[in-house]
Design a protein around this motif. Structure first.
Motif, PDB file in Angstrom:
ATOM      1  N   LYS A  52       0.833  -1.202   0.000  1.00 55.88           N
ATOM      2  CA  LYS A  52       0.000   0.000   0.000  1.00 55.88           C
ATOM      3  C   LYS A  52       0.869   1.255   0.000  1.00 55.88           C
ATOM      4  O   LYS A  52       0.577   2.225  -0.718  1.00 55.88           O
ATOM      5  CB  LYS A  52      -0.920  -0.001   1.219  1.00 55.88           C
ATOM      6  N   GLU A  53       1.925   1.230   0.809  1.00 56.87           N
ATOM      7  CA  GLU A  53       2.832   2.384   0.855  1.00 56.87           C
ATOM      8  C   GLU A  53       3.474   2.625  -0.509  1.00 56.87           C
ATOM      9  O   GLU A  53       3.675   3.775  -0.917  1.00 56.87           O
ATOM     10  CB  GLU A  53       3.915   2.175   1.911  1.00 56.87           C
ATOM     11  N   PHE A  54       3.806   1.522  -1.206  1.00 55.73           N
ATOM     12  CA  PHE A  54       4.402   1.685  -2.531  1.00 55.73           C
ATOM     13  C   PHE A  54       3.438   2.381  -3.479  1.00 55.73           C
ATOM     14  O   PHE A  54       3.803   3.336  -4.173  1.00 55.73           O
ATOM     15  CB  PHE A  54       4.819   0.343  -3.125  1.00 55.73           C
ATOM     16  N   LYS A  55       2.206   1.910  -3.527  1.00 48.08           N
ATOM     17  CA  LYS A  55       1.224   2.503  -4.443  1.00 48.08           C
ATOM     18  C   LYS A  55       0.959   3.963  -4.087  1.00 48.08           C
ATOM     19  O   LYS A  55       0.870   4.825  -4.974  1.00 48.08           O
ATOM     20  CB  LYS A  55      -0.064   1.690  -4.422  1.00 48.08           C
ATOM     21  N   ASN A  56       0.863   4.244  -2.794  1.00 51.05           N
ATOM     22  CA  ASN A  56       0.634   5.631  -2.370  1.00 51.05           C
ATOM     23  C   ASN A  56       1.816   6.526  -2.733  1.00 51.05           C
ATOM     24  O   ASN A  56       1.636   7.674  -3.166  1.00 51.05           O
ATOM     25  CB  ASN A  56       0.389   5.693  -0.864  1.00 51.05           C
ATOM     26  N   SER A  57       3.025   5.996  -2.565  1.00 44.81           N
ATOM     27  CA  SER A  57       4.220   6.797  -2.875  1.00 44.81           C
ATOM     28  C   SER A  57       4.309   7.074  -4.372  1.00 44.81           C
ATOM     29  O   SER A  57       4.708   8.165  -4.791  1.00 44.81           O
ATOM     30  CB  SER A  57       5.485   6.081  -2.400  1.00 44.81           C
ATOM     31  N   LEU A  58       3.925   6.087  -5.177  1.00 42.16           N
ATOM     32  CA  LEU A  58       3.943   6.275  -6.626  1.00 42.16           C
ATOM     33  C   LEU A  58       2.921   7.326  -7.040  1.00 42.16           C
ATOM     34  O   LEU A  58       3.233   8.235  -7.833  1.00 42.16           O
ATOM     35  CB  LEU A  58       3.664   4.947  -7.325  1.00 42.16           C
ATOM     36  N   GLU A  59       1.717   7.237  -6.511  1.00 37.58           N
ATOM     37  CA  GLU A  59       0.678   8.209  -6.845  1.00 37.58           C
ATOM     38  C   GLU A  59       1.086   9.617  -6.426  1.00 37.58           C
ATOM     39  O   GLU A  59       0.885  10.581  -7.174  1.00 37.58           O
ATOM     40  CB  GLU A  59      -0.636   7.812  -6.177  1.00 37.58           C
ATOM     41  N   LYS A  60       1.659   9.731  -5.242  1.00 32.48           N
ATOM     42  CA  LYS A  60       2.100  11.033  -4.732  1.00 32.48           C
ATOM     43  C   LYS A  60       3.183  11.628  -5.631  1.00 32.48           C
ATOM     44  O   LYS A  60       3.155  12.817  -5.984  1.00 32.48           O
ATOM     45  CB  LYS A  60       2.632  10.866  -3.307  1.00 32.48           C
ATOM     46  N   THR A  61       4.121  10.798  -6.049  1.00 31.77           N
ATOM     47  CA  THR A  61       5.230  11.279  -6.879  1.00 31.77           C
ATOM     48  C   THR A  61       4.757  11.633  -8.289  1.00 31.77           C
ATOM     49  O   THR A  61       5.240  12.607  -8.876  1.00 31.77           O
ATOM     50  CB  THR A  61       6.358  10.235  -6.935  1.00 31.77           C
ATOM     51  N   ILE A  62       3.846  10.867  -8.831  1.00 29.30           N
ATOM     52  CA  ILE A  62       3.287  11.193 -10.147  1.00 29.30           C
ATOM     53  C   ILE A  62       2.619  12.564 -10.107  1.00 29.30           C
ATOM     54  O   ILE A  62       2.744  13.371 -11.046  1.00 29.30           O
ATOM     55  CB  ILE A  62       2.289  10.105 -10.599  1.00 29.30           C
ATOM     56  N   GLU A  63       1.928  12.856  -9.015  1.00 28.24           N
ATOM     57  CA  GLU A  63       1.286  14.164  -8.859  1.00 28.24           C
ATOM     58  C   GLU A  63       2.324  15.283  -8.907  1.00 28.24           C
ATOM     59  O   GLU A  63       2.147  16.297  -9.591  1.00 28.24           O
ATOM     60  CB  GLU A  63       0.520  14.203  -7.536  1.00 28.24           C
ATOM     61  N   TYR A  64       3.434  15.100  -8.177  1.00 31.73           N
ATOM     62  CA  TYR A  64       4.511  16.091  -8.191  1.00 31.73           C
ATOM     63  C   TYR A  64       5.139  16.177  -9.585  1.00 31.73           C
ATOM     64  O   TYR A  64       5.426  17.282 -10.071  1.00 31.73           O
ATOM     65  CB  TYR A  64       5.584  15.723  -7.167  1.00 31.73           C
ATOM     66  N   ALA A  65       5.362  15.032 -10.206  1.00 36.02           N
ATOM     67  CA  ALA A  65       6.007  15.016 -11.520  1.00 36.02           C
ATOM     68  C   ALA A  65       5.180  15.781 -12.546  1.00 36.02           C
ATOM     69  O   ALA A  65       5.720  16.575 -13.336  1.00 36.02           O
ATOM     70  CB  ALA A  65       6.209  13.568 -11.979  1.00 36.02           C
TER      71      ALA A  65
END
Length: 278
Positions: free
Chosen positions: A99-112
């Motif tokens: 879950k942390e992985f998916k959340n971290s990916l979504e968060k980073t995509i938003e920043y990107a």
């Protein structure tokens, strides 16, 4: 009459007439200044582009404003890695942290997307012992990431990191990195080739660049073993390595992920010394 110029008379690949594509790594350069100020400092130094780790402690709007005010392009951002103070360096290979992985990916995509970034470095995390469960989960998480990144037209990068810089980091092998990239077989998953890490993991730089060239999505450089400017005393001849990269067809950005020996701006003289310019 048609004149054919022999290859050995061509302009040298490191000619100053060829503009470089060096981008400043703001996690390493200008270390005495806050991150928000480093965007403008990089621009003032002549850089056209930067790359960063995840901007911990800053709101997305603050980072975007710093980048836009400086008028500079951002090439890459590291994925949100979790609590670094607790040793967290990503979740991609960590069982129980799906879950942390998916959340971290979504968060980073938003920043990107907000920063106009096209490359995300997906960090694997540290493991006490490399087990089959880590391998299975890592591949599964990267398959998920590749699909997410395809939707956003972004590229995920995986980077082997040497055991001296980060002991117990899961992704520490080029063979393992290439294996998973080839298994997933997505144009949205590539290799981050940091020449500093390459030297400390296996050396054999010339042949390895040739063997990996079809998988390379980004390159970073620093001298080994102390990770200072590329032309400081050390193991790597960067005049040669940069020419090899060009000969093998790499034309994308090269991140300067090194620790300045003294002053960042003064240390940038190596670029001109090798016949390049910003």
């Amino acid at each position: 009459m048609l004149h054919i110029i022999p290859k050995f008379l061509n302009v040298p690949l490191n000619s100053s007439r060829n503009m470089s594509k060096f981008c400043a790594n703001l996690a390493f350069l200008f270390p005495d200044k806050p991150l928000k100020e480093r965007y403008q400092l990089a621009k003032n130094a002549g850089f056209k582009a930067v790359e960063t780790g995840f901007p911990f402690g800053l709101e997305m709007q603050e980072v975007v404003a710093a980048k836009n005010t400086a008028g500079i392009e951002q090439i890459l951002i590291n994925i949100y890695t979790g609590d670094v103070s607790k040793g967290e360096l990503g979740f991609a290979a960590i069982p129980g942290k799906e879950k942390e992985f998916k959340n971290s990916l979504e968060k980073t995509i938003e920043y990107a997307k907000a920063l106009g970034v096209r490359k995300i470095h997906i960090m694997s995390g540290k493991v006490d012992e490399n087990k089959n469960a880590h391998d299975i989960l890592y591949e599964s998480n990267l398959r998920y990431a590749a699909k997410m990144l395809e939707k956003e037209n972004l590229i995920g990068l995986i980077e082997p990191i040497n055991k001296y810089s980060i002991p117990n980091y899961y992704m520490n092998s080029y063979d393992k990195a290439v294996s998973v990239i080839e298994k997933i077989n997505s144009p949205h998953l590539k290799l981050m080739l940091d020449i500093f890490h390459l030297q400390l993991i296996k050396g054999n730089i010339t042949h390895t660049i040739h063997e990996l060239k079809n998988h390379i999505g980004h390159v970073q450089i620093a001298q080994a073993p102390d990770r200072h400017e590329p032309t400081t005393e050390g193991e790597i001849n960067y005049k040669y390595v940069l020419e090899i990269l060009q000969r093998e067809g790499y034309k994308d950005w090269i991140g300067l992920e090194y620790k300045p020996l003294k002053d960042t701006e003064e240390g940038l003289k190596w670029i001109q010394d090798l016949g390049y310019s910003l």
